[in-house]
Design a protein around this motif. Structure first.
Motif, PDB file in Angstrom:
ATOM      1  N   GLN A  11     -30.860 -17.667 101.763  1.00  0.00           N
ATOM      2  CA  GLN A  11     -31.121 -16.335 101.234  1.00  0.00           C
ATOM      3  C   GLN A  11     -30.141 -15.381 101.922  1.00  0.00           C
ATOM      4  O   GLN A  11     -30.045 -15.369 103.144  1.00  0.00           O
ATOM      5  CB  GLN A  11     -32.559 -15.905 101.553  1.00  0.00           C
TER       6      GLN A  11
ATOM      7  N   HIS B 287     -31.695  -7.898  92.968  1.00  0.00           N
ATOM      8  CA  HIS B 287     -31.800  -9.322  93.249  1.00  0.00           C
ATOM      9  C   HIS B 287     -31.090 -10.141  92.186  1.00  0.00           C
ATOM     10  O   HIS B 287     -31.081  -9.788  91.018  1.00  0.00           O
ATOM     11  CB  HIS B 287     -33.286  -9.721  93.289  1.00  0.00           C
TER      12      HIS B 287
ATOM     13  N   ASP C 255     -29.935 -17.184  97.107  1.00  0.00           N
ATOM     14  CA  ASP C 255     -30.900 -16.160  96.729  1.00  0.00           C
ATOM     15  C   ASP C 255     -30.356 -14.832  97.275  1.00  0.00           C
ATOM     16  O   ASP C 255     -30.369 -14.607  98.478  1.00  0.00           O
ATOM     17  CB  ASP C 255     -32.232 -16.539  97.398  1.00  0.00           C
TER      18      ASP C 255
ATOM     19  N   TYR D 169     -29.796 -10.675  97.673  1.00  0.00           N
ATOM     20  CA  TYR D 169     -30.329  -9.314  97.591  1.00  0.00           C
ATOM     21  C   TYR D 169     -29.319  -8.332  98.170  1.00  0.00           C
ATOM     22  O   TYR D 169     -28.616  -8.656  99.135  1.00  0.00           O
ATOM     23  CB  TYR D 169     -31.604  -9.165  98.429  1.00  0.00           C
TER      24      TYR D 169
ATOM     25  N   ASP E 256     -37.484 -14.518 103.012  1.00  0.00           N
ATOM     26  CA  ASP E 256     -38.216 -15.755 102.759  1.00  0.00           C
ATOM     27  C   ASP E 256     -37.981 -16.674 103.954  1.00  0.00           C
ATOM     28  O   ASP E 256     -36.892 -17.235 104.110  1.00  0.00           O
ATOM     29  CB  ASP E 256     -37.686 -16.381 101.455  1.00  0.00           C
TER      30      ASP E 256
ATOM     31  N   LYS F  91     -36.401 -20.156 104.068  1.00  0.00           N
ATOM     32  CA  LYS F  91     -34.970 -20.328 103.793  1.00  0.00           C
ATOM     33  C   LYS F  91     -34.135 -20.010 105.033  1.00  0.00           C
ATOM     34  O   LYS F  91     -34.631 -19.487 106.029  1.00  0.00           O
ATOM     35  CB  LYS F  91     -34.565 -19.401 102.645  1.00  0.00           C
TER      36      LYS F  91
ATOM     37  N   VAL G   7     -31.931 -17.556 106.341  1.00  0.00           N
ATOM     38  CA  VAL G   7     -31.716 -16.165 105.950  1.00  0.00           C
ATOM     39  C   VAL G   7     -30.499 -15.600 106.679  1.00  0.00           C
ATOM     40  O   VAL G   7     -30.392 -15.708 107.904  1.00  0.00           O
ATOM     41  CB  VAL G   7     -32.960 -15.305 106.265  1.00  0.00           C
TER      42      VAL G   7
END
Lengths: 278, 122
Positions: A29, A122, A129, A131, A154, A157, A159
């Protein structure tokens, strides 16, 4: 694990490191927290599928109940309220949404209304993933937008948080929640100067960190000597090369073309994971 | 009739302070008798919202008008809400400015004449 990428100095290669690291890992992410100039999506090209407004709460004064005692204005540290005979003025851009005016109001005349300050978006690109946050033009408070982004973290994940440059509130808000911080610098007097400031910040926050030297080969050896002296691990050096610069200028993450770098970034990630476990 | 003038010093021979929110002193002058009192501006070093805070302080003194060099948007809005007239473009000493005010030589301003934070640049 949450890894933040910060630098102190702008333009050292935070986003370059963050995106190339992300594209070398699985289950990632990526959150671009540089909400004043979010440009990581130039590398990802994620199609934006969702948007959310970010709002803050500002006071609304009920003029039926208000007796103009002035306590709200006296309390406000940011001078966001002015009380003059028979009028209360609210200056929304100065309000930090602390709600203190509501607490001190003896007439219970203060309620809250939402004020938009930015948005978060997003999308998904290459399994990442993605953002990012966008602060509205003219707004001075990036923190509410960064906070809204952090709610999307999340923890299942890997990150990656791409921090803004500098050493002030938005950087601290971003880095403060991470398990490890990578400080990206360049081997120049300017890189070193701002690296020292960033090191002060992460030490103060008590977050384990290491340094990546980008554009290695230019400038001098003082960044390395500083890291040695301060016992700061130099995690990686990215050679100053025309190839990498050319890919950057085309908006292409260099691991996409120079694929052996993926292994370097995987190794880096594993090294950090070991360090965090300790 | 009482007027508030932004001042660099504590007497009538001092110069008008060009800043409103971050002025050093206020002289509250009775335009007829020329009697005055001095208010030190505690908001001069405020990190933000100095104009708003200063305008509220001035509103409490009961002056009819403010005479100054420049006034920004938030201060102007607050002074207007308090029903205080604002005269900008004053320069020279406080005494001279009061005279000009009395003769009607200063122009009442209908809008802020400088942008936000202009008093921080001095």
């Amino acid at each position: 694990m949450i890894i933040s990428i910060a630098s102190g100095k702008g333009g050292t290669g935070k986003t370059t490191v963050a995106t190339n690291l992300a594209l070398s890992l699985e289950k990632v992410q990526f959150i671009d927290c540089d909400v004043e100039e979010p440009n990581a999506n130039i590398f990802f090209n994620a199609e934006i599928k969702e948007q959310e407004d970010v709002t803050v709460e500002i006071p609304k004064v009920d003029t039926e109940k208000c007796d103009y005692c002035g306590k709200c204005s006296e309390f406000c540290a940011y001078n966001a309220l002015a009380v003059v005979p028979s009028k209360v003025l609210v200056f929304p851009e100065l309000c930090h949404s602390c709600r203190g005016c509501g607490l001190v109001c003896p007439q219970n005349a203060i309620s809250w209304k939402e004020r938009p300050v930015g948005k978060i978006e997003h999308g998904v690109s290459n399994g990442v993933d993605f953002y990012h946050g966008l602060l509205n033009v003219g707004e001075i408070q990036a923190i509410p937008v960064i906070k809204a982004l952090k709610k999307k973290i999340d923890k299942d994940k890997n990150v990656i948080l791409d921090a803004p440059p500098g050493t002030s509130c938005p950087v601290i808000e971003t880095v403060g929640c991470s398990d490890y911080c990578i400080l990206v610098t360049e081997p120049t007097p300017f890189g070193l100067h701002d690296l020292k400031l960033a090191v002060d910040v992460v030490r103060h926050l008590g977050i384990p960190f290491g340094v990546i030297i980008n554009r290695d080969g230019i400038g001098n050896k003082k960044v390395e000597l500083y890291c040695q002296k301060e016992k700061i691990p130099v995690l990686m050096k990215i050679l100053h090369s025309e190839e990498i610069a050319r890919l950057y200028s085309d908006g292409i993450p260099f691991v996409n073309e120079l694929t052996s770098w993926r292994d370097e970034f995987k190794k880096l990630f594993n090294q950090i994971a070991e360090e965090v476990k300790k | 009739m009482k007027i508030g003038i932004t001042s660099t010093g504590e007497n009538l021979d001092a110069d008008v302070d060009q800043r409103f929110g971050r002025c050093k002193y206020f002289l509250i002058v009775d335009a007829d008798s020329m009697e005055f009192e001095v208010l030190s501006n505690e908001n001069a070093m405020a990190s933000g919202g100095a104009g708003i805070q200063t305008a509220q302080t001035i509103a409490k003194t009961g002056v009819e008008a403010v005479v100054t060099g420049n006034v920004g948007p938030n201060a102007f809005q607050t002074l207007s809400a308090a029903g205080i007239k604002v005269f900008t473009g004053a320069s020279g000493t406080i005494k001279e400015s009061v005279e000009k005010y009395k003769k009607g030589e200063l122009k009442e301003t209908e809008a802020p004449n400088v942008g936000s934070h202009s008093g921080m640049r001095r």
